[in-house]
Motif scaffolding. Sequence first.
Motif, PDB file in Angstrom:
ATOM      1  N   SER A   1     -25.650 -23.180   7.429  1.00 46.51           N
ATOM      2  CA  SER A   1     -24.744 -22.786   6.020  1.00 46.51           C
ATOM      3  C   SER A   1     -23.901 -21.936   5.761  1.00 46.51           C
ATOM      4  O   SER A   1     -22.711 -21.980   5.055  1.00 46.51           O
ATOM      5  CB  SER A   1     -26.626 -22.273   5.020  1.00 46.51           C
ATOM      6  N   GLN A   2     -23.908 -21.165   6.753  1.00 49.56           N
ATOM      7  CA  GLN A   2     -22.406 -20.114   6.881  1.00 49.56           C
ATOM      8  C   GLN A   2     -21.867 -20.797   8.239  1.00 49.56           C
ATOM      9  O   GLN A   2     -20.519 -20.498   7.614  1.00 49.56           O
ATOM     10  CB  GLN A   2     -23.569 -18.605   7.325  1.00 49.56           C
ATOM     11  N   GLY A   3     -21.746 -21.229   8.943  1.00 52.87           N
ATOM     12  CA  GLY A   3     -21.206 -21.863   9.660  1.00 52.87           C
ATOM     13  C   GLY A   3     -20.923 -23.241   9.173  1.00 52.87           C
ATOM     14  O   GLY A   3     -19.310 -23.591   9.674  1.00 52.87           O
ATOM     15  N   TRP A   4     -20.889 -23.871   8.401  1.00 52.77           N
ATOM     16  CA  TRP A   4     -20.274 -25.080   7.574  1.00 52.77           C
ATOM     17  C   TRP A   4     -19.089 -24.519   6.535  1.00 52.77           C
ATOM     18  O   TRP A   4     -18.093 -24.747   6.987  1.00 52.77           O
ATOM     19  CB  TRP A   4     -21.404 -26.151   6.377  1.00 52.77           C
ATOM     20  N   SER A   5     -19.042 -22.859   6.076  1.00 48.76           N
ATOM     21  CA  SER A   5     -18.271 -22.480   5.259  1.00 48.76           C
ATOM     22  C   SER A   5     -17.055 -22.092   6.081  1.00 48.76           C
ATOM     23  O   SER A   5     -15.864 -22.534   5.933  1.00 48.76           O
ATOM     24  CB  SER A   5     -19.273 -21.050   4.275  1.00 48.76           C
ATOM     25  N   GLU A   6     -17.615 -22.082   7.776  1.00 47.69           N
ATOM     26  CA  GLU A   6     -16.158 -21.399   8.006  1.00 47.69           C
ATOM     27  C   GLU A   6     -16.178 -22.549   8.880  1.00 47.69           C
ATOM     28  O   GLU A   6     -14.738 -22.598   9.038  1.00 47.69           O
ATOM     29  CB  GLU A   6     -16.764 -20.126   9.663  1.00 47.69           C
ATOM     30  N   ALA A   7     -16.685 -23.107   9.330  1.00 51.11           N
ATOM     31  CA  ALA A   7     -15.815 -24.755   9.706  1.00 51.11           C
ATOM     32  C   ALA A   7     -15.160 -25.667   8.904  1.00 51.11           C
ATOM     33  O   ALA A   7     -14.195 -26.114   9.840  1.00 51.11           O
ATOM     34  CB  ALA A   7     -17.317 -25.845  10.519  1.00 51.11           C
ATOM     35  N   LEU A   8     -15.476 -25.385   7.397  1.00 48.24           N
ATOM     36  CA  LEU A   8     -14.722 -26.159   6.642  1.00 48.24           C
ATOM     37  C   LEU A   8     -13.424 -25.496   6.189  1.00 48.24           C
ATOM     38  O   LEU A   8     -12.543 -26.318   6.165  1.00 48.24           O
ATOM     39  CB  LEU A   8     -15.684 -26.576   5.445  1.00 48.24           C
TER      40      LEU A   8
END
Lengths: 247, 247
Positions: free
Chosen positions: B226-233
């Motif tokens: 959930s957190q990783g995706w916001s950063e990756a995005l």
Amino acid sequence: MTYCVGLRLDAGLVLLADTRTNAGLDNISRFRKLFTWEVPGERVVALMTAGNLSVTQGILTRIEAALARAAAGEEIETILNAESTFRVAEIIGELMREQQQGHREPLMAQGVSADASIIVAGQRRGGQHRLFLVYAAGNFIEATEDTPFLQIGEHKYGKPILDRIVTRHTTLAEALKVVCVSMDSTLRSNLSVGMPLDLAVIRAGECRLHINRRIEADDPDYLQISQGWSEALRGAFDTLPPMWGET
Amino acid sequence: MTYCVGLRLDAGLVLLADTRTNAGLDNISRFRKLFTWEVPGERVVALMTAGNLSVTQGILTRIEAALARAAAGEEIETILNAESTFRVAEIIGELMREQQQGHREPLMAQGVSADASIIVAGQRRGGQHRLFLVYAAGNFIEATEDTPFLQIGEHKYGKPILDRIVTRHTTLAEALKVVCVSMDSTLRSNLSVGMPLDLAVIRAGECRLHINRRIEADDPDYLQISQGWSEALRGAFDTLPPMWGET
């Protein structure tokens, strides 16, 4: 259907609208949904429309009629001489109510929705740049620091990227990318939203249109974003760690 | 509201469901929507439910009642002895029709929707792993190579990521990530979809549950996605080129 998105950032206003209108699945047309007016340096107003086309066209006709009468010397209130951008939103709300009163019941008797909504963006010299959403009842809300974007029409597909990226501090360059990605996600998922697009950008304080352009399906910048985003997303995806040991 | 997503990949089946049920905005409860049965190596069946809870619970009660009678020695058809996974979908469709016939009119008289839909996933030994979507009318469709995923409930927010990432060749490890990202986008945008989640993974040919777990709000793997995706995005976003020269 329709998808229109407007951002109200510290840096200014960014508006993007599609042009597809449909009466059922087998009757698809192209109609502009983004409309702009400016007295450069003095005032800029932009509208985006969704919902029943006869209702929104009726509103636009009345806006233009008032502007024509004012241009001919008559002393009447228009969206270009109203005392504030807030008052412009009120005027649009009043025109919406007029249209709804005239058309709602006959339309409902035909089983057709009279629903419509309009995003109102603008700035007058000495005022703030503001972004409003006028509902079918003529009431309206304003984009704020907490929620710096407003959407009308098919809003769901394009919302996750806005939720994750847009803050009041988003730059105009980022904003152009994010609204295009939001639109692209919507275009891919809902056939009743379609190219070409119309884009308007208003820099805070300038009271003029910084960008006001149509984006055709073969626009190289748009294609670069649309294709680039799929690849970037795939790359982002590959950086995510495996879950529960599944590799 | 509800969000359930099922993938039918060459590698197997992946199912993810939330647990939030609401009657209005002020009456929110937690109900499981993912249900699994297995005779390891012989047969596995998983259902995910959306829509009117009394209807879907009525269906589940009848499924369990038949299984109990069969377990007691009675020779009746159940989802665990039906001749195929296709037949399992037919059984669910028949139970859906029964429920709709009993409840639809009284519910409509109260202004309440009887709509419901069920995703049916499974495999029997010697058969293919299959994924179906049973509608309120009892008819159903099947996920295919062209569209290897099915969604029920609040499907729009989580669809763009599926459209861009999922193909029949997606691995199970990727599939876990993509359904979690799809769910996370939905959770962020619609309050009526909520944690915890239920996840089931069935590897093609195994006829058993490879993963069958509840994911709580503090699950470290889920939080990482959930957190990783916001950063990756955000990282992916930054790689996009500027549009129309705006930097």
